[in-house]
Write an enzyme that holds these catalytic residues in place. Sequence first.
Site, PDB file in Angstrom:
ATOM      1  CG  ASN A 265     -10.706  -2.147  -8.327  1.00  0.00           C
ATOM      2  OD1 ASN A 265     -11.192  -1.674  -9.346  1.00  0.00           O
ATOM      3  ND2 ASN A 265      -9.796  -3.112  -8.357  1.00  0.00           N
TER       4      ASN A 265
ATOM      5  CD  GLU B  86      -2.254 -12.431 -10.423  1.00  0.00           C
ATOM      6  OE1 GLU B  86      -1.267 -11.763 -10.059  1.00  0.00           O
ATOM      7  OE2 GLU B  86      -3.342 -11.916 -10.756  1.00  0.00           O
TER       8      GLU B  86
ATOM      9  CE1 TYR C 299      -4.078  -2.011   0.603  1.00  0.00           C
ATOM     10  CE2 TYR C 299      -2.623  -3.315   1.986  1.00  0.00           C
ATOM     11  CZ  TYR C 299      -3.810  -3.176   1.306  1.00  0.00           C
ATOM     12  OH  TYR C 299      -4.734  -4.192   1.333  1.00  0.00           O
TER      13      TYR C 299
ATOM     14  CB  CYS D  99      -7.565  -4.113  -5.667  1.00  0.00           C
ATOM     15  SG  CYS D  99      -9.072  -5.080  -5.831  1.00  0.00           S
ATOM     16  CG  HIS D 100      -5.685  -9.919  -6.847  1.00  0.00           C
ATOM     17  ND1 HIS D 100      -6.359  -9.376  -7.934  1.00  0.00           N
ATOM     18  CD2 HIS D 100      -4.677 -10.668  -7.357  1.00  0.00           C
ATOM     19  CE1 HIS D 100      -5.781  -9.804  -9.055  1.00  0.00           C
ATOM     20  NE2 HIS D 100      -4.762 -10.587  -8.724  1.00  0.00           N
TER      21      HIS D 100
END
Length: 189
Positions: A146, A181, A123, A154-155
């Site tokens: 979002n 991912e 962040y 945003c993850h």
Amino acid sequence: MQESGAREPGAREWAWTTIGSPIGPLGLAATPDGLLAIEFRADGKRAAKTVERLTRRIGAAPTSRPGPAQDVLTRASAELVAYFAGHGKTFSVPLDWSLTSGFNRRALRELADRVPYGTVVSYQDLADRLGERGAARAVGMAMGSNPLPVVVPCHRVVESNGGLGGFGSGLEIKRALLSLEGVLPEPLF
């Protein structure tokens, strides 16, 4: 979805669909300009509430007629299916940023443009990239607002100490996306 045919002055055309995913049903909204919103857990009641909210905001009910908004949904759906199958690492569907503005839009655009698949950013690092030192909480608020999760990832925003941080749709979804991912190991159960 039934169309009322009534449109308020200045209303825009938009379309809605729901697709299946490994993290549950996703609701997708699009305008001719691009993908407008993604809703997690878009089952019957939640999908209906989202469509109602967007109808009020946009000034018209979604259309089911073929056209540019439906074309965007088709493209977004295909790209999301590829992403969840492990084949798509980027999204090229155009985005309609009209549901966000100001600092939130700046933070989300920076995230979408500069934090690639399989990576994370804190962040605070994202705040620093925006030239807003000390704005980590504001970045967290932007991520929470979002309208385009997954596509605007945003993850991928985590705490500076390596913790997951928050996620409005639940940490289990954030963990699943980061696992997909390769950022986190696959959950054991």
